[in-house]
Design an enzyme around this catalytic site. Sequence first.
Site, PDB file in Angstrom:
ATOM      1  N   CYS A   1       0.870  -1.180   0.000  1.00 13.11           N
ATOM      2  CA  CYS A   1       0.000   0.000   0.000  1.00 13.11           C
ATOM      3  C   CYS A   1       0.901   1.222   0.000  1.00 13.11           C
ATOM      4  CB  CYS A   1      -0.982  -0.018   1.171  1.00 13.11           C
ATOM      5  SG  CYS A   1      -0.227   0.194   2.805  1.00 13.11           S
ATOM      6  N   THR A   2       0.450   2.317   0.523  1.00 14.13           N
ATOM      7  CA  THR A   2       1.222   3.547   0.474  1.00 14.13           C
ATOM      8  C   THR A   2       2.251   3.626   1.600  1.00 14.13           C
ATOM      9  OG1 THR A   2      -0.670   4.654  -0.547  1.00 14.13           O
ATOM     10  CG2 THR A   2       1.063   6.072   0.357  1.00 14.13           C
ATOM     11  N   GLY A   3       1.791   3.569   2.851  1.00  8.87           N
ATOM     12  CA  GLY A   3       2.688   3.770   3.989  1.00  8.87           C
ATOM     13  C   GLY A   3       2.987   2.543   4.821  1.00  8.87           C
ATOM     14  N   ASN A   4       2.306   1.418   4.541  1.00  8.65           N
ATOM     15  CA  ASN A   4       2.496   0.159   5.267  1.00  8.65           C
ATOM     16  C   ASN A   4       2.092   0.251   6.737  1.00  8.65           C
ATOM     17  OD1 ASN A   4       5.217  -2.098   6.093  1.00  8.65           O
ATOM     18  ND2 ASN A   4       3.228  -2.654   5.268  1.00  8.65           N
ATOM     19  N   THR A   5       1.220   1.231   7.060  1.00 10.22           N
ATOM     20  CA  THR A   5       0.735   1.336   8.437  1.00 10.22           C
ATOM     21  C   THR A   5      -0.710   0.845   8.574  1.00 10.22           C
ATOM     22  OG1 THR A   5      -0.033   3.610   8.133  1.00 10.22           O
ATOM     23  CG2 THR A   5       2.208   3.315   9.011  1.00 10.22           C
ATOM     24  N   CYS A   6      -1.412   0.698   7.448  1.00 13.28           N
ATOM     25  CA  CYS A   6      -2.827   0.321   7.499  1.00 13.28           C
ATOM     26  C   CYS A   6      -3.115  -0.895   6.623  1.00 13.28           C
ATOM     27  CB  CYS A   6      -3.729   1.472   7.069  1.00 13.28           C
ATOM     28  SG  CYS A   6      -3.490   3.029   7.928  1.00 13.28           S
ATOM     29  N   ARG A   7      -3.420  -0.642   5.357  1.00  8.54           N
ATOM     30  CA  ARG A   7      -3.972  -1.677   4.477  1.00  8.54           C
ATOM     31  C   ARG A   7      -3.057  -2.865   4.251  1.00  8.54           C
ATOM     32  NH1 ARG A   7      -5.493   2.191  -0.343  1.00  8.54           N
ATOM     33  NH2 ARG A   7      -3.602   3.144   0.479  1.00  8.54           N
TER      34      ARG A   7
ATOM     35  N   ASP B   1      -8.609   3.547   1.487  1.00  5.01           N
ATOM     36  CA  ASP B   1      -7.578   3.918   2.454  1.00  5.01           C
ATOM     37  C   ASP B   1      -8.243   4.557   3.668  1.00  5.01           C
ATOM     38  OD1 ASP B   1      -5.334   4.685   3.825  1.00  5.01           O
ATOM     39  OD2 ASP B   1      -4.491   5.901   2.212  1.00  5.01           O
TER      40      ASP B   1
END
Length: 149
Positions: free
Chosen positions: A7-13, A115
């Site tokens: 994903c974008t930041g690897n903190t959520c999805r 997101d």
Amino acid sequence: MNILFVCTGNTCRSAMAAAIMDKIAVENDLDVFIESAGIFAEDGQSASENAVKAVAKYGIDMSGHRTQPVTQDLIRQCDVILTMTEAHKKLLEPMAGGKVYTLSEYAGSGGDIQDPYGGDLEEYEETARQIYDALVDAAEKIADMQKKD
């Protein structure tokens, strides 16, 4: 099979997808190695608090997750890369052509995984449900492939 969720930041999805897939893989005796990373991730951040809470409802402890950026080594080591959006897929295809799919596409449906970053717990829970549903279908596909091998 080595799977990389992106994903974008690897903190959520992607972090939630990796944690959920790990649980599904154990429950279904799938032979997979799972990693997650973010296109714009920094090294070593923890998962967002609401992401941890959202997957806890599935009996998953994601509190030890640490972010990492997508690297050439990760791309090389994986058999399939599952992105959360079409935009993520388009960014990675030049480096990893032929093994990049959106999670929804790989699961046989379509669309991006929303997101939840910055949203409330309910938004994170909805994203976790979207991911879980897609991963159930993806796990069936993987199980079928592994039976043939």
